[in-house]
Design a protein around this motif. Structure first.
Motif, PDB file in Angstrom:
ATOM      1  N   THR A   2      68.664  32.777  93.184  1.00 51.93           N
ATOM      2  CA  THR A   2      69.819  33.086  93.997  1.00 51.93           C
ATOM      3  C   THR A   2      69.922  32.100  95.163  1.00 51.93           C
ATOM      4  O   THR A   2      71.010  31.697  95.535  1.00 51.93           O
ATOM      5  CB  THR A   2      69.709  34.527  94.544  1.00 51.93           C
ATOM      6  OG1 THR A   2      69.411  35.394  93.474  1.00 51.93           O
ATOM      7  CG2 THR A   2      70.977  34.949  95.228  1.00 51.93           C
ATOM      8  N   ASP A   3      68.792  31.714  95.671  1.00 50.04           N
ATOM      9  CA  ASP A   3      68.769  30.754  96.778  1.00 50.04           C
ATOM     10  C   ASP A   3      69.345  29.405  96.336  1.00 50.04           C
ATOM     11  O   ASP A   3      70.065  28.760  97.082  1.00 50.04           O
ATOM     12  CB  ASP A   3      67.321  30.598  97.230  1.00 50.04           C
ATOM     13  CG  ASP A   3      67.202  30.374  98.707  1.00 50.04           C
ATOM     14  OD1 ASP A   3      68.177  30.672  99.414  1.00 50.04           O
ATOM     15  OD2 ASP A   3      66.137  29.901  99.132  1.00 50.04           O
ATOM     16  N   HIS A   4      69.001  28.999  95.131  1.00 53.81           N
ATOM     17  CA  HIS A   4      69.498  27.738  94.593  1.00 53.81           C
ATOM     18  C   HIS A   4      71.016  27.773  94.398  1.00 53.81           C
ATOM     19  O   HIS A   4      71.719  26.797  94.683  1.00 53.81           O
ATOM     20  CB  HIS A   4      68.784  27.436  93.277  1.00 53.81           C
ATOM     21  CG  HIS A   4      69.142  26.116  92.689  1.00 53.81           C
ATOM     22  ND1 HIS A   4      68.968  24.934  93.380  1.00 53.81           N
ATOM     23  CD2 HIS A   4      69.675  25.790  91.479  1.00 53.81           C
ATOM     24  CE1 HIS A   4      69.375  23.936  92.625  1.00 53.81           C
ATOM     25  NE2 HIS A   4      69.802  24.437  91.449  1.00 53.81           N
ATOM     26  N   ASP A   8      73.835  25.388  96.214  1.00 60.22           N
ATOM     27  CA  ASP A   8      74.856  24.655  95.453  1.00 60.22           C
ATOM     28  C   ASP A   8      76.264  25.017  95.926  1.00 60.22           C
ATOM     29  O   ASP A   8      77.146  24.147  96.042  1.00 60.22           O
ATOM     30  CB  ASP A   8      74.728  24.949  93.953  1.00 60.22           C
ATOM     31  CG  ASP A   8      73.540  24.269  93.315  1.00 60.22           C
ATOM     32  OD1 ASP A   8      73.016  23.317  93.931  1.00 60.22           O
ATOM     33  OD2 ASP A   8      73.157  24.699  92.197  1.00 60.22           O
ATOM     34  N   LEU A   9      76.447  26.301  96.191  1.00 58.47           N
ATOM     35  CA  LEU A   9      77.756  26.756  96.667  1.00 58.47           C
ATOM     36  C   LEU A   9      78.083  26.163  98.040  1.00 58.47           C
ATOM     37  O   LEU A   9      79.203  25.711  98.278  1.00 58.47           O
ATOM     38  CB  LEU A   9      77.773  28.288  96.708  1.00 58.47           C
ATOM     39  CG  LEU A   9      79.129  28.955  96.823  1.00 58.47           C
ATOM     40  CD1 LEU A   9      80.006  28.572  95.648  1.00 58.47           C
ATOM     41  CD2 LEU A   9      78.976  30.452  96.900  1.00 58.47           C
ATOM     42  N   GLU A  10      77.112  26.131  98.923  1.00 59.93           N
ATOM     43  CA  GLU A  10      77.323  25.542 100.250  1.00 59.93           C
ATOM     44  C   GLU A  10      77.604  24.044 100.145  1.00 59.93           C
ATOM     45  O   GLU A  10      78.458  23.507 100.850  1.00 59.93           O
ATOM     46  CB  GLU A  10      76.094  25.787 101.139  1.00 59.93           C
ATOM     47  CG  GLU A  10      75.984  27.195 101.676  1.00 59.93           C
ATOM     48  CD  GLU A  10      77.179  27.568 102.537  1.00 59.93           C
ATOM     49  OE1 GLU A  10      77.651  26.741 103.349  1.00 59.93           O
ATOM     50  OE2 GLU A  10      77.660  28.704 102.365  1.00 59.93           O
ATOM     51  N   GLU A  11      76.873  23.371  99.245  1.00 61.63           N
ATOM     52  CA  GLU A  11      77.118  21.939  99.035  1.00 61.63           C
ATOM     53  C   GLU A  11      78.532  21.697  98.516  1.00 61.63           C
ATOM     54  O   GLU A  11      79.227  20.782  98.964  1.00 61.63           O
ATOM     55  CB  GLU A  11      76.085  21.374  98.058  1.00 61.63           C
ATOM     56  CG  GLU A  11      76.295  19.917  97.710  1.00 61.63           C
ATOM     57  CD  GLU A  11      76.163  19.007  98.907  1.00 61.63           C
ATOM     58  OE1 GLU A  11      76.857  17.968  98.917  1.00 61.63           O
ATOM     59  OE2 GLU A  11      75.393  19.319  99.831  1.00 61.63           O
ATOM     60  N   ARG A  12      78.989  22.510  97.602  1.00 61.53           N
ATOM     61  CA  ARG A  12      80.354  22.385  97.079  1.00 61.53           C
ATOM     62  C   ARG A  12      81.385  22.645  98.167  1.00 61.53           C
ATOM     63  O   ARG A  12      82.409  21.963  98.251  1.00 61.53           O
ATOM     64  CB  ARG A  12      80.573  23.349  95.916  1.00 61.53           C
ATOM     65  CG  ARG A  12      79.870  22.960  94.666  1.00 61.53           C
ATOM     66  CD  ARG A  12      80.156  23.951  93.573  1.00 61.53           C
ATOM     67  NE  ARG A  12      79.384  23.654  92.384  1.00 61.53           N
ATOM     68  CZ  ARG A  12      79.327  24.441  91.343  1.00 61.53           C
ATOM     69  NH1 ARG A  12      80.009  25.592  91.327  1.00 61.53           N
ATOM     70  NH2 ARG A  12      78.614  24.113  90.287  1.00 61.53           N
ATOM     71  N   ARG A  13      81.143  23.639  99.002  1.00 57.57           N
ATOM     72  CA  ARG A  13      82.075  23.941 100.101  1.00 57.57           C
ATOM     73  C   ARG A  13      82.164  22.775 101.076  1.00 57.57           C
ATOM     74  O   ARG A  13      83.247  22.413 101.521  1.00 57.57           O
ATOM     75  CB  ARG A  13      81.621  25.209 100.842  1.00 57.57           C
ATOM     76  CG  ARG A  13      81.915  26.470 100.114  1.00 57.57           C
ATOM     77  CD  ARG A  13      81.511  27.676 100.932  1.00 57.57           C
ATOM     78  NE  ARG A  13      81.620  28.881 100.145  1.00 57.57           N
ATOM     79  CZ  ARG A  13      80.887  29.956 100.315  1.00 57.57           C
ATOM     80  NH1 ARG A  13      79.968  29.989 101.268  1.00 57.57           N
ATOM     81  NH2 ARG A  13      81.054  31.009  99.547  1.00 57.57           N
ATOM     82  N   ARG A  14      81.020  22.200 101.428  1.00 58.92           N
ATOM     83  CA  ARG A  14      81.026  21.042 102.336  1.00 58.92           C
ATOM     84  C   ARG A  14      81.775  19.866 101.718  1.00 58.92           C
ATOM     85  O   ARG A  14      82.570  19.203 102.377  1.00 58.92           O
ATOM     86  CB  ARG A  14      79.594  20.642 102.673  1.00 58.92           C
ATOM     87  CG  ARG A  14      79.037  21.434 103.820  1.00 58.92           C
ATOM     88  CD  ARG A  14      77.674  20.935 104.224  1.00 58.92           C
ATOM     89  NE  ARG A  14      76.732  21.934 103.695  1.00 58.92           N
ATOM     90  CZ  ARG A  14      75.633  21.682 103.031  1.00 58.92           C
ATOM     91  NH1 ARG A  14      75.260  20.445 102.813  1.00 58.92           N
ATOM     92  NH2 ARG A  14      74.882  22.647 102.581  1.00 58.92           N
ATOM     93  N   ARG A  15      81.513  19.607 100.445  1.00 63.36           N
ATOM     94  CA  ARG A  15      82.186  18.501  99.761  1.00 63.36           C
ATOM     95  C   ARG A  15      83.693  18.747  99.677  1.00 63.36           C
ATOM     96  O   ARG A  15      84.505  17.849  99.911  1.00 63.36           O
ATOM     97  CB  ARG A  15      81.590  18.332  98.363  1.00 63.36           C
ATOM     98  CG  ARG A  15      82.012  17.026  97.714  1.00 63.36           C
ATOM     99  CD  ARG A  15      81.300  16.778  96.404  1.00 63.36           C
ATOM    100  NE  ARG A  15      81.573  17.885  95.477  1.00 63.36           N
ATOM    101  CZ  ARG A  15      80.664  18.423  94.671  1.00 63.36           C
ATOM    102  NH1 ARG A  15      79.423  17.980  94.665  1.00 63.36           N
ATOM    103  NH2 ARG A  15      80.993  19.418  93.854  1.00 63.36           N
ATOM    104  N   LEU A  16      84.066  19.995  99.366  1.00 60.41           N
ATOM    105  CA  LEU A  16      85.479  20.335  99.294  1.00 60.41           C
ATOM    106  C   LEU A  16      86.142  20.201 100.661  1.00 60.41           C
ATOM    107  O   LEU A  16      87.267  19.694 100.769  1.00 60.41           O
ATOM    108  CB  LEU A  16      85.658  21.758  98.751  1.00 60.41           C
ATOM    109  CG  LEU A  16      87.091  22.255  98.587  1.00 60.41           C
ATOM    110  CD1 LEU A  16      87.833  21.373  97.595  1.00 60.41           C
ATOM    111  CD2 LEU A  16      87.115  23.699  98.157  1.00 60.41           C
ATOM    112  N   THR A  17      85.455  20.614 101.708  1.00 60.69           N
ATOM    113  CA  THR A  17      86.001  20.508 103.062  1.00 60.69           C
ATOM    114  C   THR A  17      86.226  19.046 103.437  1.00 60.69           C
ATOM    115  O   THR A  17      87.273  18.692 103.988  1.00 60.69           O
ATOM    116  CB  THR A  17      85.048  21.177 104.075  1.00 60.69           C
ATOM    117  OG1 THR A  17      84.854  22.538 103.682  1.00 60.69           O
ATOM    118  CG2 THR A  17      85.619  21.117 105.464  1.00 60.69           C
ATOM    119  N   THR A  18      85.276  18.177 103.143  1.00 59.77           N
ATOM    120  CA  THR A  18      85.456  16.757 103.465  1.00 59.77           C
ATOM    121  C   THR A  18      86.565  16.135 102.626  1.00 59.77           C
ATOM    122  O   THR A  18      87.354  15.335 103.138  1.00 59.77           O
ATOM    123  CB  THR A  18      84.143  15.977 103.255  1.00 59.77           C
ATOM    124  OG1 THR A  18      83.702  16.147 101.910  1.00 59.77           O
ATOM    125  CG2 THR A  18      83.075  16.438 104.232  1.00 59.77           C
TER     126      THR A  18
END
Length: 120
Positions: A2-4, A8-18
């Protein structure tokens, strides 16, 4: 596990935000470029209108002066005078287009005629 997924979800959100920020910046740049292009087109249109009014007034004055000289036989004087009047009319038209001199409103002209007709 679940941590992984959360990472991954946080990384996708950051990438989407940029990516969204970059896209917004590009759209704003495109909008600014379109506004500048629109102002440039308006400027060119105004320049063409001013120059055509000025040149046409001079040409009409010269043509009327030439016709006056041709039919009356006054030599170059009719053309010289009408050319100067055409030049003055061209300058006045340019000043009206630019906004330095205001053309009289039709209602004001009508009031002036009414005042003169009533003996005031």
């Amino acid at each position: 596990m679940t941590d992984h997924r959360e990472e991954d979800l946080e990384e996708r959100r950051r990438r989407l935000t940029t990516e969204l920020a970059e896209r917004d910046a590009k759209v704003k740049d495109d909008e600014r470029a379109e506004i500048n292009a629109d102002q440039t087109r308006k400027g060119y249109g105004m320049a063409m209108k001013i120059s055509s009014e000025f040149i046409s007034a001079i040409i009409v004055g010269a043509l009327l002066g030439y016709l006056f000289d041709y039919f009356v036989g006054t030599g170059p004087w009719g053309m010289i005078v009408m050319l100067m009047i055409g030049f003055c009319a061209g300058v006045l038209n340019v000043m009206r287009v630019v906004g330095v001199v205001a053309s009289p409103h039709p209602a004001d002209r009508r009031l002036d005629l009414d005042d003169k007709g009533n003996g005031r």
